[in-house]
Design an enzyme around this catalytic site. Sequence first.
Site, PDB file in Angstrom:
ATOM      1  N   PHE A 170      -5.298   5.620  -3.155  1.00  0.00           N
ATOM      2  CA  PHE A 170      -5.824   6.829  -3.780  1.00  0.00           C
ATOM      3  C   PHE A 170      -4.943   8.039  -3.509  1.00  0.00           C
ATOM      4  O   PHE A 170      -4.944   8.992  -4.293  1.00  0.00           O
ATOM      5  CB  PHE A 170      -7.270   7.068  -3.353  1.00  0.00           C
ATOM      6  CG  PHE A 170      -8.201   5.976  -3.828  1.00  0.00           C
ATOM      7  CD1 PHE A 170      -8.087   5.459  -5.106  1.00  0.00           C
ATOM      8  CD2 PHE A 170      -9.155   5.444  -2.988  1.00  0.00           C
ATOM      9  CE1 PHE A 170      -8.919   4.446  -5.561  1.00  0.00           C
ATOM     10  CE2 PHE A 170     -10.001   4.434  -3.425  1.00  0.00           C
ATOM     11  CZ  PHE A 170      -9.881   3.935  -4.704  1.00  0.00           C
ATOM     12  N   ASP A 171      -4.187   8.033  -2.420  1.00  0.00           N
ATOM     13  CA  ASP A 171      -3.149   9.050  -2.255  1.00  0.00           C
ATOM     14  C   ASP A 171      -2.126   8.944  -3.380  1.00  0.00           C
ATOM     15  O   ASP A 171      -1.698   9.956  -3.951  1.00  0.00           O
ATOM     16  CB  ASP A 171      -2.443   8.869  -0.914  1.00  0.00           C
ATOM     17  CG  ASP A 171      -3.055   9.701   0.203  1.00  0.00           C
ATOM     18  OD1 ASP A 171      -3.486  10.826  -0.073  1.00  0.00           O
ATOM     19  OD2 ASP A 171      -3.094   9.222   1.340  1.00  0.00           O
TER      20      ASP A 171
END
Length: 378
Positions: A170-171
Site C-alpha cells: 500500500f506504500d
Amino acid sequence: MVQHSTGPLAGLLVADFSRILAGPYATMLLADLGAQVIKVESPGGDDTRTWMPPTRDGVSTYYLGINRNKRSIALDLKQPDDLAAARELARRADVLIENFRPGGLARFGLDYDTVTAGNEKIVYASISGFGTGAGRDFPGYDLMVQAISGLMSLTGDPDGSPYRAGISVFDVMAGLHASIGILAALHHRGDTGRGQHVEVNLLSSALSGLVNHSSGYVAGGTVPFRMGNAHPSLFPYEPLPTADGELIVIAGNDGQFRKLCQVLDLPGLPDDRRFGRNQDRTANREELRPLLVERLAKRTKDEWFRDLLAAGVPCAPINTIDGGVALAEELGLDPVVTVGAVPGVRNPITFSDTPARYELPPPGLDEHGEEIRAWLKS
C-alpha cells in the site's frame, strides 16, 4: 542550478520533503521521467538509509531502490538558515511532496496554505496513513494498513494465521496514486495557471487496491475470507501439483479451460455441465481439482509450462526474484539499469519519443547541499 535533462517531465522542479517509501517512490518515478527532484533530508538522513541488510557497498539497498535521479540536501528546519532555504525551495518549486503527519509542517511555515500564499502555481502533494480527519494522528505504516484494511485477513491458508504481503504494497500504491494525482494537477495547472493540494492516504489506496474484494463487500454485502492461493471467483486460478512441484494454472474464461483440457487430454470436461462455465467450475472446484491434478502429476512443471503456454493457457512457474529478473532479461525487457555503479530496476514505463532517463545514482546524504544552497541564494 540548471538541470539539462530529458524526458516528458523535463523542466519541472520537485521539492521532495518525503521519506521512507511512498513519497520517495513517487518522486523517483517523476525523476526518471525528467523532473528535477531535490530530496530534502534531516541531518540524520532518510530512515531507509539505515534499513539493512541487504546492502551494497555499505549502503541500504532499500534506500538505493527508490532514490535514483535525485539531488540531496540536508536541512535542519529548526535552524533559521536551513528553514529559509527550505522555504525558498518551496517558493521556486513546481511540485512539493511531503509525508509528515498531517499539519506537521505548519510550524515551519511549509504547510499548503503558507506555501501557496507565495507560490500559487505549486502542486502540493501530501501523503498520510489515514487522512487528515480523525485518523490524522495514526502512524502511517504499511503493515498497520495491511491489517486494518482487511488485506491480511485475505492472505494465508484458510485454517492458518493472517499474513502480510511480501512487500509494503500500500506504500507502493499510495506512491503511484500520488504520482497520478500530481500529473493530473499539473495538467489542470496548464489550463488554469493554478496549482492545488493533492492528498493521498494509505487506507484509501488500500480500499481502492483491494478491488474485487472491497467491491464484493460494498456492492454485494459479502465479507471475503482467506482461501490460500485460490481465487473466490475463478477456477482453476492457483498452484496445482505436477510430477516435480507446483505450477500456477489459470483458466480465466471458458475458452482457456477448453484449451487446458485439450493439453491435459481431458476432452470431456468442458462439456460436463459441472465444469462448462466458469461459475460452474468455481462452484464445483473440489470435484474438478483432483481430475486436473491426476493428469498434471504425470509430467514435470517445466514440461507442462512449455506445452500449456504454447496452447494459449496462462500458467507460470513459482520463481524466486532472481528467476523473475532472469525471465525478464530473456524476454528482452532489460529489467536492470546501472546508474553510476548502482544497479536498479528499470522504470516500467516506456515512451516512443521521450524515454526515461537514468543520470544520477541515489545521492549520499547532503551530497548536493553546497550546490543547492548556493543556487537558492542566487
